[in-house]
Design a protein around this motif. Structure first.
Motif, PDB file in Angstrom:
ATOM      1  N   THR A  75      82.952  57.802  10.056  1.00  0.00           N
ATOM      2  CA  THR A  75      84.004  58.792  10.246  1.00  0.00           C
ATOM      3  C   THR A  75      84.315  58.970  11.730  1.00  0.00           C
ATOM      4  OG1 THR A  75      83.214  60.023   8.312  1.00  0.00           O
ATOM      5  CG2 THR A  75      84.693  61.190   9.783  1.00  0.00           C
ATOM      6  N   PHE A  76      85.601  59.143  12.050  1.00  0.00           N
ATOM      7  CA  PHE A  76      86.020  59.645  13.358  1.00  0.00           C
ATOM      8  C   PHE A  76      86.635  61.026  13.159  1.00  0.00           C
ATOM      9  CE2 PHE A  76      85.975  55.131  14.511  1.00  0.00           C
ATOM     10  CZ  PHE A  76      85.430  55.178  15.784  1.00  0.00           C
ATOM     11  N   LEU A  77      86.067  62.030  13.829  1.00  0.00           N
ATOM     12  CA  LEU A  77      86.674  63.360  13.866  1.00  0.00           C
ATOM     13  C   LEU A  77      87.651  63.381  15.027  1.00  0.00           C
ATOM     14  CD1 LEU A  77      86.996  66.369  13.222  1.00  0.00           C
ATOM     15  CD2 LEU A  77      84.923  66.804  14.555  1.00  0.00           C
ATOM     16  N   THR A  78      88.938  63.563  14.742  1.00  0.00           N
ATOM     17  CA  THR A  78      89.953  63.427  15.775  1.00  0.00           C
ATOM     18  C   THR A  78      91.207  64.213  15.426  1.00  0.00           C
ATOM     19  OG1 THR A  78      91.373  61.823  16.935  1.00  0.00           O
ATOM     20  CG2 THR A  78      90.755  61.269  14.670  1.00  0.00           C
ATOM     21  N   SER A  79      91.899  64.647  16.472  1.00  0.00           N
ATOM     22  CA  SER A  79      93.231  65.223  16.293  1.00  0.00           C
ATOM     23  C   SER A  79      94.291  64.302  16.872  1.00  0.00           C
ATOM     24  CB  SER A  79      93.310  66.598  16.976  1.00  0.00           C
ATOM     25  OG  SER A  79      93.063  66.478  18.366  1.00  0.00           O
ATOM     26  N   GLY A  80      93.855  63.163  17.398  1.00  0.00           N
ATOM     27  CA  GLY A  80      94.791  62.216  17.987  1.00  0.00           C
ATOM     28  C   GLY A  80      95.050  62.427  19.456  1.00  0.00           C
ATOM     29  N   GLY A 121      78.526  61.312  19.875  1.00  0.00           N
ATOM     30  CA  GLY A 121      79.491  60.518  20.619  1.00  0.00           C
ATOM     31  C   GLY A 121      79.465  60.887  22.087  1.00  0.00           C
ATOM     32  N   PHE A 122      79.431  59.885  22.977  1.00  0.00           N
ATOM     33  CA  PHE A 122      79.256  60.153  24.397  1.00  0.00           C
ATOM     34  C   PHE A 122      80.221  59.335  25.241  1.00  0.00           C
ATOM     35  CE2 PHE A 122      75.197  60.393  22.124  1.00  0.00           C
ATOM     36  CZ  PHE A 122      74.998  61.768  22.212  1.00  0.00           C
ATOM     37  N   LEU A 123      80.665  59.947  26.363  1.00  0.00           N
ATOM     38  CA  LEU A 123      81.543  59.292  27.321  1.00  0.00           C
ATOM     39  C   LEU A 123      80.850  59.229  28.673  1.00  0.00           C
ATOM     40  CD1 LEU A 123      84.922  61.154  26.556  1.00  0.00           C
ATOM     41  CD2 LEU A 123      84.066  59.040  25.504  1.00  0.00           C
ATOM     42  N   ASP A 124      81.248  58.244  29.490  1.00  0.00           N
ATOM     43  CA  ASP A 124      80.738  58.200  30.855  1.00  0.00           C
ATOM     44  C   ASP A 124      81.661  59.001  31.773  1.00  0.00           C
ATOM     45  OD1 ASP A 124      82.947  56.586  31.520  1.00  0.00           O
ATOM     46  OD2 ASP A 124      81.800  54.717  31.408  1.00  0.00           O
ATOM     47  N   ALA A 125      81.346  59.019  33.054  1.00  0.00           N
ATOM     48  CA  ALA A 125      82.094  59.848  34.005  1.00  0.00           C
ATOM     49  C   ALA A 125      83.550  59.428  34.113  1.00  0.00           C
ATOM     50  CB  ALA A 125      81.429  59.792  35.377  1.00  0.00           C
ATOM     51  N   TRP A 182      77.025  58.808  10.028  1.00  0.00           N
ATOM     52  CA  TRP A 182      77.367  59.718  11.118  1.00  0.00           C
ATOM     53  C   TRP A 182      78.837  59.641  11.494  1.00  0.00           C
ATOM     54  CZ3 TRP A 182      78.626  57.546  16.031  1.00  0.00           C
ATOM     55  CH2 TRP A 182      78.296  56.192  16.194  1.00  0.00           C
ATOM     56  N   THR A 183      79.275  60.708  12.155  1.00  0.00           N
ATOM     57  CA  THR A 183      80.645  60.870  12.637  1.00  0.00           C
ATOM     58  C   THR A 183      80.682  60.744  14.151  1.00  0.00           C
ATOM     59  OG1 THR A 183      81.199  62.411  10.836  1.00  0.00           O
ATOM     60  CG2 THR A 183      82.560  62.535  12.824  1.00  0.00           C
ATOM     61  N   PHE A 184      81.642  59.979  14.676  1.00  0.00           N
ATOM     62  CA  PHE A 184      81.937  60.026  16.116  1.00  0.00           C
ATOM     63  C   PHE A 184      82.921  61.171  16.312  1.00  0.00           C
ATOM     64  CE2 PHE A 184      83.446  59.174  20.266  1.00  0.00           C
ATOM     65  CZ  PHE A 184      82.508  58.382  20.905  1.00  0.00           C
ATOM     66  N   HIS A 185      82.515  62.164  17.098  1.00  0.00           N
ATOM     67  CA  HIS A 185      83.304  63.402  17.163  1.00  0.00           C
ATOM     68  C   HIS A 185      84.464  63.311  18.146  1.00  0.00           C
ATOM     69  CE1 HIS A 185      81.370  64.353  20.912  1.00  0.00           C
ATOM     70  NE2 HIS A 185      80.183  64.568  20.365  1.00  0.00           N
ATOM     71  N   ARG A 186      85.032  64.468  18.507  1.00  0.00           N
ATOM     72  CA  ARG A 186      86.290  64.505  19.249  1.00  0.00           C
ATOM     73  C   ARG A 186      86.189  64.029  20.691  1.00  0.00           C
ATOM     74  NH1 ARG A 186      89.753  69.225  19.679  1.00  0.00           N
ATOM     75  NH2 ARG A 186      91.287  67.652  20.280  1.00  0.00           N
ATOM     76  N   ALA A 187      85.044  63.510  21.083  1.00  0.00           N
ATOM     77  CA  ALA A 187      85.001  62.817  22.375  1.00  0.00           C
ATOM     78  C   ALA A 187      86.068  61.726  22.423  1.00  0.00           C
ATOM     79  CB  ALA A 187      83.617  62.218  22.613  1.00  0.00           C
ATOM     80  N   ILE A 188      86.396  61.150  21.266  1.00  0.00           N
ATOM     81  CA  ILE A 188      87.433  60.110  21.236  1.00  0.00           C
ATOM     82  C   ILE A 188      88.767  60.638  21.760  1.00  0.00           C
ATOM     83  CG2 ILE A 188      88.073  60.580  18.818  1.00  0.00           C
ATOM     84  CD1 ILE A 188      88.659  57.596  18.512  1.00  0.00           C
ATOM     85  N   ASP A 189      89.044  61.921  21.526  1.00  0.00           N
ATOM     86  CA  ASP A 189      90.308  62.500  21.968  1.00  0.00           C
ATOM     87  C   ASP A 189      90.336  62.749  23.473  1.00  0.00           C
ATOM     88  OD1 ASP A 189      91.239  62.477  19.362  1.00  0.00           O
ATOM     89  OD2 ASP A 189      90.589  64.531  18.959  1.00  0.00           O
TER      90      ASP A 189
END
Length: 215
Positions: A131-136, A79-83, A104-111
């Motif tokens: 799957t999304f790995l997240t703590s919210g 999982g990747f984010l831009d600037a 595959w899982t999209f990891h905590r980049a979502i958080d």
């Protein structure tokens, strides 16, 4: 030894990373192969070659994914984010295509994203994402509980069909309420070690989590 202790304690699945000082990077193919030979439970491998959420050298990352697949890897985490904190859809798509046919899982980049709703909408239809790995929230489960509950309630909508794997600041005392709300997947690392990441996985601690989840 960590992998075997986790399996013997009742873990359902492992995530394989290296360099926890960088929050987990891609392991060597040799390390993956040794761990894959040591346990029978599913093993998801991190695809992340630099600290932070930028993808870095995409060609190198996709090449490593190909090497891992050739060695038998079938499941991944990425999982990747831009600037600006938006999902880097081009990079995420490129790596997802490199592991086409794998889950595959999209990891905590979502958080850490600027807009998690937009992120889910953008990546939700990518092949293999289950799957999304997240703590919210970036600060962990305590800060993200309302977000987690709201996202679980949207299960089945576009971008919300994937399983929520809760991890990041997760403590044993959270489990009873989370299970009652309907969450069924939990991700721990330091919590199943006697003294954080400096110490090995403790099979007894894994078993304690297993019992709490199954209660």
């Amino acid at each position: 030894q960590d992998a075997q202790a986790a399996e013997s304690g009742g873990a359902d699945r492992l995530e394989r990373v290296t360099d926890m000082a960088s929050d987990g990077l891609t392991p060597s193919v040799e390390d993956f192969a040794r761990i894959r030979a040591a346990v029978g439970i599913p093993l998801r491998v991190m695809l992340r070659i630099r600290d932070g959420f930028a993808p870095g050298d995409l060609d190198a990352l996709c090449a490593r994914a190909a090497e891992l697949r050739a060695e038998g890897a079938e499941e991944f985490v990425l999982g990747f984010l831009d600037a600006g904190g938006a999902v880097d859809l081009a990079a995420t798509t490129a790596v997802a295509e490199a592991i086409d046919g794998c889950r595959w899982t999209f990891h905590r980049a979502i958080d850490h994203s600027a807009d998690r709703t937009a992120l889910r909408a953008a990546v939700g239809a990518l092949p293999g994402l289950d799957t999304f790995l997240t703590s919210g929230a970036a600060a962990g489960v305590d800060a993200g509980r309302e977000v987690l509950t709201a996202e679980l309630a949207r299960a089945g909508e576009a971008g919300y069909g994937q399983r929520i794997l809760i991890g990041g600041g997760l403590r044993a005392e959270h489990l009873k309420e989370l299970r009652a709300e309907g969450f069924d997947a939990f991700h721990v690392g330091g919590a199943v070690r006697v003294d954080g990441w400096r110490t090995p996985v403790d099979a007894a601690k894994v078993a304690e989590w297993r019992a709490l989840i199954d209660a």
